[in-house]
Design a protein around this motif. Structure first.
Motif, mmCIF file in Angstrom:
data_model
loop_
_atom_site.group_PDB
_atom_site.id
_atom_site.type_symbol
_atom_site.label_atom_id
_atom_site.label_comp_id
_atom_site.label_asym_id
_atom_site.label_seq_id
_atom_site.Cartn_x
_atom_site.Cartn_y
_atom_site.Cartn_z
ATOM 1 N N VAL A 146 -1.551 11.600 -5.585
ATOM 2 C CA VAL A 146 -2.209 12.220 -4.696
ATOM 3 C C VAL A 146 -2.519 11.340 -3.359
ATOM 4 O O VAL A 146 -2.159 11.484 -2.212
ATOM 5 N N GLN A 147 -2.586 9.921 -3.832
ATOM 6 C CA GLN A 147 -3.053 9.092 -2.602
ATOM 7 C C GLN A 147 -1.587 8.861 -1.889
ATOM 8 O O GLN A 147 -1.503 8.890 -0.792
ATOM 9 N N LEU A 148 -0.472 8.621 -2.869
ATOM 10 C CA LEU A 148 0.909 8.616 -2.169
ATOM 11 C C LEU A 148 1.473 9.740 -1.252
ATOM 12 O O LEU A 148 1.712 9.528 -0.139
ATOM 13 N N ILE A 149 0.895 10.922 -1.850
ATOM 14 C CA ILE A 149 1.376 12.307 -1.104
ATOM 15 C C ILE A 149 0.743 12.311 0.036
ATOM 16 O O ILE A 149 1.134 12.603 1.078
ATOM 17 N N ASN A 150 -0.637 11.990 0.070
ATOM 18 C CA ASN A 150 -1.593 12.488 0.981
ATOM 19 C C ASN A 150 -1.297 11.316 2.294
ATOM 20 O O ASN A 150 -1.748 11.503 3.408
ATOM 21 N N ASN A 151 -0.807 10.170 1.866
ATOM 22 C CA ASN A 151 -0.768 9.080 2.778
ATOM 23 C C ASN A 151 0.664 8.413 3.163
ATOM 24 O O ASN A 151 1.004 7.862 4.365
#
Lengths: 360, 1097
Positions: A207-212
């Motif tokens: 989620v962190q990677l996808i969102n950022n």
């Protein structure tokens, strides 16, 4: 008397009758006989003065029903429009949700692997290793692959796309987004050193990677926006190298962090001694990310270059958090450093990933 | 050119992939009616084509409109080879021909293929413009309404019940035509589907003509059956009850308080009938005599001569009203020869009624079950006119009657005559709950008919009965009060109910709660031995000790405790034989089977401590090497009938001590079982004061011996005493091992698990507070008998276990619905092949409120009742209704015949249903409060059932994009369609009947294993049939099918060839219902203006 055998035995309700427990057995790949045995052990017989025969008949019937429904479950939106089975909406949701649910043990085995025929062939190993039936492994694998294929090429939010096409709950849709994201970028998750991490740890990181870090993080109307990492950003990460190559900057960075942390942590000495190693580790990871191969090693690198050294020095999660906060923020004070935005975008994700991945 | 049929093909969806290369389909549609065909354009490369065609118009005779279905064929266009058929949809447009039914057919229909099953769906719009046709020589009967429901449909009232209508049509079975030796099975199956659809249409039209002749406008209790006679052809036959129905509407102020006031199904889902005390006062007390069962052996031997002799000159008062108006207009109608002869006179000849429950006051006395069977050899139906212009234009077998004296028609005529004479012997002029069936094996056919001999009130069969309505209705609530009080035999607790009836000067000679039990025959002239007592309810007239009937229990009947399902099961081996020899062998076996089935029924009835059977259905199926008999009925304890004696076992060799011990052990077991059953079913009759003639205490000296059939000659058989009347204790004499087995099997009938009840009638006597849970189901089992050397005993045991296990499976499946009752639990047995026995069951599980059952509602009702009495006249009306009628399941609304109250009635009565919730009784101060309570309860209930599965999940942390908006499963586009074999849905009100559903499907496979074997194949097929029924109902604008039944399920397999085939025929009435709660919200029920689509739940 043993003189008769049931040749045919069906029960069809106008509203399709489904027992959640039996559904789970079916999903788990039980044979009818196994399911009957487990149900008997569960004491269902007492419930209604039933016999083993009755239980067998009921189980067979339901397994057949599920099998007939399976085709529809492959395209959940059809379930609501089909006429063959009259199933109340909340039961439909249950059927779908359970069908697409997966075992953490299983997903850990295939997370980050290519969802190909080759991987599917190895599922019997996975089955042997995890104790999950091969049938169930196949279903889970096929689900991953099906979702992947459908959303791979779609514009828009990955999670929303998954939800829209597969009618899953928020939670499950987000998990699938992680699976798709990992499969697409082929992140290595299977190494021994990563074994201690759960699927949920990875899902959080995803989620962190996808969102950022994805294209979608900056522009939300491009194809593959959530699946592929932002190439430009990865290129820019090279610029961070100055933090370790410029000796003055490295020293200044260290002294800023040390000043901030002095007296606030029990591992101050270890931190001070290790600062340059740790910083080199993190910045080198960033600098290499433009190579697809190194992207795959992102998590193993985090573990080897940062988490393991800290763990061997017995840092607490609090220590890690404190350090990473000041490590990130101190860079803002370095006036010769020109890449603050990239730095923040990078460290924001790395910090939360590490915090998630650092188990005390 | 009296009609224009218009069809529009809108779209398709979920079509199968027909082109492997592109994974797509180039679909187009052929729309065919009669000989005219239209085509849509090809919609290329899509699985969800949008044709949006023009309106295809067919200008046709209304005769064709009735006979022909609209045929829609979906095809895949192929440039280089023949177009592939994807599948078909047959749409029966009959519902569009009646002004009161549906106005448009519009919706998604499953595209059906006999090999592949359902292959996607197609959206179709169909309309009909009918021109007024004043041609009175017409062959069509457009506008005659058909109902499968075997009672007067709710939302109608019967202005007149004309009587029996029957018809049959015959054709060659395409499957057996020479052309099919070169045609694929698929082609011949499609031809069969189409042919039967056509034949059904024609049959319905012809029946409709007869109804018009009789002056009626509807057929109720329409029962259509197929006889697949193999080489000798295909017979489609139907029977029904012609009626003149009037639609109930709120606006017609002058309408008398019709028996079918819309209120009734609301307040009393169980029954539609009302007591009508006045019917009794109008006539002298009925003749006295008892009999419960008329045994009629197959006609091929020893037809009971007594039948015609005992043709008593009874029924003076009823004046033979059946078929009343039929004679009036038979004249000018030019119809087929046979139809003429069949007109008025013949109608009177068969005063049969397919109804199983009746308008109040209609049923006066019940004599007992009458049945007749006959074994026939099928020969090829001579069919000379095949192959002219319209290849499938049907042949009416009757027109060839002259050539062949032994026609199917003549066969049935014979049987009906026999039934009629049996009824006469019972002192009855009519037969109600009448049905006919066949069982065919190769060239042998058993024809069966059965019904209940009855005395009916003539007023329903004469003109002017409308006027007759108001009088009886005025008083009707009194007896209802009476029955309410006595429902559980609690006379003493509710003395006021009696007082009140006395106060109002109601001295009923036979109250409706027991009147139907009073014997219709002459006590001194009984054609059989019987045991009569004075009615235990009114003490005025004689009643038999047991009563067997094929009808539903009258709503007003006083019962003690609850009822239960009883089955008698029997197998008989027979030698394989051909022709005459075979037929004779079967004929010889039949009486023994009937006798044993009857004995079993009687034993099981006594074992449950009950004294009456309703809904009795005896089925005897013939196979190559065996006969299988299955009798099902719902047993109850009628308060009016004497307490049944126990069962006493008598040993044959009293010398042996261990044997004696064995006997006494068994006796003890039986006594224990009876005691247990009485407790289980709450059969606690009031203590009988011993003034009644006849003693309920067993008197051993009166024992009579049970014949074991195999030891009797046929001479004795014709003398069989089936009445079991002369003794109180029923004695089982153990003279051989068979009897021991019998007793064992008697005791192995396991009662339903706690929380379950079951019955084969519409509803369970003794349960009144149904809740909304409803699950219709069909279950089919086929058993293979693997050992060829079976004995009758072994076979019986197997068959018995088979049925018991099936029941157990049903209970287990439906356990989540507890407390619930399996209603209309009807088994059908067949012997499809040498060593196969097939049992099919269709029923509905309905939940009821356990806590508010029994005592509670009665107390509540009674309190309301008392309250009502002290209130003023105006207020009195509704509360009285509530308390008096509902407990006794009596929906009659006693409006005093003034127009003023009619509208109030219509609104008020739906709410009256809240009697169910009477545990709140003490808080009721007026009926308004009661309504409020009811509404709340319902709302609470519905909230529970509709609560959706919305999960509270944490929002994603990283991004704030909304993730919850797009979930679409809640917005299912498929309307829910309920199905039930009953004529009502609890807690709802049927606001419109949309037409009859009568569908016939064949499914075949050549890849049986791949489709999951025989079970997988049939499971899918039944699911598909349900789906197609639901789709058709939804397209008519309906949301339920009532009186649903699966009349045929013929399954054939050839596992060696990996093949199977199945043929299913289902029927029912498509309706729109509304929940009571919705009705309450709507001030005026949208009776006439409601268009179906909006009313889906």
């Amino acid at each position: 008397m043993g003189k008769m055998s049931v040749e045919l035995d069906v029960f069809v309700g106008n509203t399709t009758i489904m027992d959640e427990e039996v559904y789970q057995f079916w999903l788990d790949g039980y044979t009818v006989a196994d399911a009957v045995r487990v149900r008997m052990e569960g004491g269902v017989l007492q419930e209604c003065e039933a016999s083993a025969e009755v239980l067998h008949s009921d189980t067979m019937d339901q397994f057949r029903t599920f099998q007939m429904c399976e085709r529809l479950l492959h395209c959940p939106s059809k379930l609501a429009n089909q006429l063959l089975f009259q199933i109340p909406p909340h039961r439909q949701a249950m059927l779908i949700e359970r069908y697409y649910a997966f075992d953490d043990a299983f997903v850990r085995e295939v997370l980050g692997k290519k969802l190909s025929k080759g991987t599917k062939k190895d599922l019997d190993d996975v089955s042997a290793k995890t104790g999950i039936t091969l049938k169930s492994c196949r279903r889970q694998f096929d689900n991953f692959k099906r979702v992947f294929k459908v959303v791979e090429e779609l514009k828009g939010s990955l999670v929303e796309n998954i939800q829209q096409h597969f009618l899953l709950s928020d939670k499950l849709a987000r998990d699938y987004a992680a699976i798709v994201f990992f499969a697409n970028n082929r992140f290595e998750t299977g190494k021994r050193k990563l074994q201690y991490l759960s699927f949920q740890d990875f899902a959080f990181c995803a989620v962190q990677l996808i969102n950022n870090w994805t294209v979608g993080a900056v522009d939300n109307m491009v194809e593959d926006m959530d699946v592929d990492l932002d190439k430009e950003f990865l290129q820019d990460l090279k610029d961070l190298k100055v933090l370790i190559t410029d000796k003055d900057m490295l020293d200044q960075h260290k002294s800023l962090v040390c000043t901030a942390l002095r007296g606030k942590t029990k591992v101050f000495n270890e931190m001070e001694a290790n600062f340059k190693n740790l910083s080199r580790g993190l910045v080198n990871i960033a600098a290499k990310l433009m190579n697809a191969k190194d992207v795959r090693d992102f998590f193993i690198d985090l573990v080897e270059k940062f988490i393991e050294p800290c763990r061997s020095d017995r840092w607490t999660a609090g220590d890690i958090k404190l350090f990473l906060t000041h490590y990130t923020n101190s860079v803002h004070i370095l006036d010769t450093f020109k890449h603050q935005v990239v730095w923040d975008r990078y460290m924001g994700v790395v910090k939360s990933c590490i915090l998630k991945m650092y188990h005390d | 050119m009296p009609g224009k049929l218009k069809a529009k093909i809108v779209a398709g969806r979920h079509l199968p992939v027909m082109d492997r290369a592109s994974d797509l389909t180039d679909a187009f549609v052929e729309v065919k009616f009669g000989n005219t065909t239209f085509k849509t354009d090809v919609y290329p490369k899509s699985l969800n084509p949008q044709w949006n065609s023009e309106w295809f118009k067919f200008e046709v005779d209304d005769e064709d409109l009735q006979d022909e279905p609209l045929q829609i064929t979906v095809l895949d266009h192929d440039t280089y080879s023949a177009n592939d058929a994807i599948g078909k949809v047959y749409i029966d447009i009959d519902p569009l021909l009646s002004s009161e039914a549906a106005t448009v057919i519009s919706g998604w229909f499953p595209i059906y293929d006999t090999i592949h099953g359902i292959r996607g769906e197609i959206n179709v719009l169909v309309k009909v413009d009918l021109f007024n046709d004043l041609n009175r020589f017409r062959q069509s009967s457009c506008g005659v309404k058909f109902f499968c429901t075997t009672s007067i449909p709710r939302c109608y009232r019967a202005a007149m019940v004309h009587g029996f209508v029957e018809e049959l049509v015959v054709n060659e079975d395409p499957e057996y035509q020479w052309i099919d030796r070169i045609r694929t099975p698929r082609a011949s199956n499609e031809a069969r589907q189409r042919l039967i659809s056509l034949m059904s249409g024609e049959l319905q039209r012809k029946i409709g003509l007869k109804v018009l002749e009789m002056g009626g406008n509807a057929v109720v209790g329409y029962l259509q059956c197929f006889d697949l006679e193999g080489e000798s052809g295909l017979v489609v036959r139907a029977i029904g009850t012609a009626c003149t129905l009037e639609k109930l509407s709120n606006s017609s102020a002058a309408a008398p308080p019709a028996c079918n006031s819309p209120s009734k199904d609301i307040k009393e889902p169980p029954f539609s009938e009302d007591p009508n005390p006045n019917t009794h006062s109008s006539g002298p007390s009925t003749p006295l005599k008892t009999q419960t069962y008329s045994f009629s052996p197959s006609k091929s031997y020893s037809r009971q001569s007594s039948s015609s002799d005992t043709d008593l000159s009874l029924t003076p008062k009823t004046g033979m009203g059946s078929g009343g108006s039929a004679g009036k207009e038979g004249g000018p109608l030019k119809t087929l020869l046979r139809q003429q002869t069949q007109s008025a006179l013949e109608q009177r000849e068969f005063p049969f009624f397919t109804l199983t429950s009746f308008p109040p006051g209609f049923l006066i006395h019940v004599g007992g079950v009458v049945s007749a069977r006959s074994v026939k050899l099928l020969d090829r139906i001579h069919n000379p006119a095949l192959g002219n212009t319209r290849s499938y234009k049907l042949l009416d077998w009757n027109s060839f009657a002259a050539d062949e004296p032994e026609t199917r028609d003549a066969w049935w005529e014979e049987i009906r005559q026999e039934i009629k004479s049996h009824a006469r012997a019972l002192g009855c002029h009519a037969v109600v709950g009448y049905s006919e069936s066949t069982s065919i094996c190769e060239e042998v056919c058993i024809l069966s008919a059965s019904g209940t001999a009855a005395v009916l009130h003539p007023k329903f069969m004469q003109e002017g009965c409308l006027d007759g309505y108001s009088d009886p209705s005025r008083l009707s609530r009194q007896p209802a009060t009476f029955s309410a009080g006595s429902e559980k035999g609690e006379f003493d607790i509710f003395p006021q109910s009696k007082d009140s009836s006395a106060a109002l000067g109601l001295e009923e000679p036979s109250p409706p709660s027991c009147g139907f039990c009073h014997i219709p025959y002459d006590e001194l002239n009984i054609p059989f031995p019987a045991h009569l007592t004075y009615c235990y309810h009114c003490r005025r007239q004689k009643v038999p000790d047991v009563l067997f009937t094929t009808i539903d229990m009258p709503a007003e009947a006083a019962v003690t405790g609850k009822g239960c399902l009883i089955q008698a099961r029997l197998c008989r081996l027979k030698k394989k034989a051909q022709g005459e020899v075979n037929a004779t062998a079967i004929s010889n076996l039949l009486p023994f089977m009937e006798y044993e089935l009857h004995t079993q029924l009687m034993n099981k009835l006594k074992l449950r401590g009950m004294n009456a059977l309703f809904g009795l259905r005896i089925q005897i199926s013939v196979g190559e090497n065996m006969l299988v008999g299955l009798a099902s009925a719902t047993a109850v304890y009628l308060t009016a009938l004497p307490t049944p004696g126990g069962i006493q076992i008598a040993g044959k060799t009293p010398s042996d001590i261990t044997y004696e011990q064995h006997i006494s052990n068994m006796q003890k077991k039986i006594n224990d079982t009876i005691a247990k059953n009485k407790e289980l079913y709450e059969v606690n009759p009031p203590e009988v004061i011993e003034e009644v003639i006849g003693s309920p205490i067993p008197e051993p000296r009166q024992r009579s011996r049970l014949f074991r059939s195999h030891s009797e000659s046929s001479d004795e058989v014709s003398e069989l005493d089936l009445s079991h009347g002369k003794k109180d204790a029923f004695v089982l004499e153990i003279d051989d091992t068979d009897a021991v087995e019998d007793i064992h099997s008697l005791l192995t009938d396991t009662p339903a698990p706690a929380g379950f009840y079951s019955c084969n009638t519409e509803i369970m006597p003794g349960i009144y507070n149904w809740t909304s849970g409803l699950q219709m189901f069909t279950s089919v089992r086929v058993f293979r008998l693997s050992n060829a050397n079976l004995t009758n005993q072994g076979l019986n045991k197997i068959f018995n276990d088979l049925c018991e296990n099936l029941l157990k499976s049903l209970y287990f499946k439906l356990r989540s619905m507890i407390p619930c009752c399996l209603c209309h639990l009807n088994f059908t047995v067949a012997v499809p092949e040498d060593e196969l026995i097939q049992v099919a069951v269709t029923a509905v599980a309905m939940t009821f409120d356990k806590d508010q059952a029994q005592e509670n509602w009665k107390l509540g009702a009674d309190k309301t009742h008392m309250k009502a009495i002290v209130e003023n006249e105006e207020q009195l009306q509704f509360p009285l209704e509530l308390c008096t009628e509902s407990p006794s399941t009596n929906p009659f609304s006693p409006c005093r015949g003034t127009g003023l109250q009619e509208s109030a009635n219509a609104h008020a009565t739906p709410r009256a249903a809240s009697v169910d919730y009477s545990s709140f009784a003490d808080r009721w101060s007026s009926w308004i409060e009661l309504i409020r309570l009811k509404a709340q309860t319902i709302r609470r209930g519905s909230i529970k059932t509709t609560s959706s599965l919305e999960k509270a999940s944490p929002l994603p942390e990283g991004r704030s994009r909304s993730l919850r908006s797009t979930r679409s499963y809640a917005g299912s586009t498929v309307a829910v369609v309920k199905m039930t074999p009953l004529s009502f849905i609890p807690g709802t009100r049927i606001i419109k009947y949309l037409g009859i559903i009568n569908m016939f499907f064949i499914r075949e496979t050549t890849s049986l294993r791949e489709e999951g074997g025989v079970s997988g194949f049939l499971h899918a097929f039944i699911a598909e049939v349900f789906a197609m029924v639901r789709a058709h109902v939804a397209a008519l604008g309906g949301n339920a099918v009532v009186s649903y039944s699966m009349k045929e399920c013929v399954f054939m397999e050839n596992p060696n060839k990996n093949q199977a085939q199945c043929l299913i025929n289902v029927s029912g009435d498509a309706v729109i219902f509304m929940r009571e709660s919705e009705l309450e919200a709507t001030p005026a029920p949208p009776q006439t203006s409601c268009s179906g689509g909006e009313v889906t739940t």
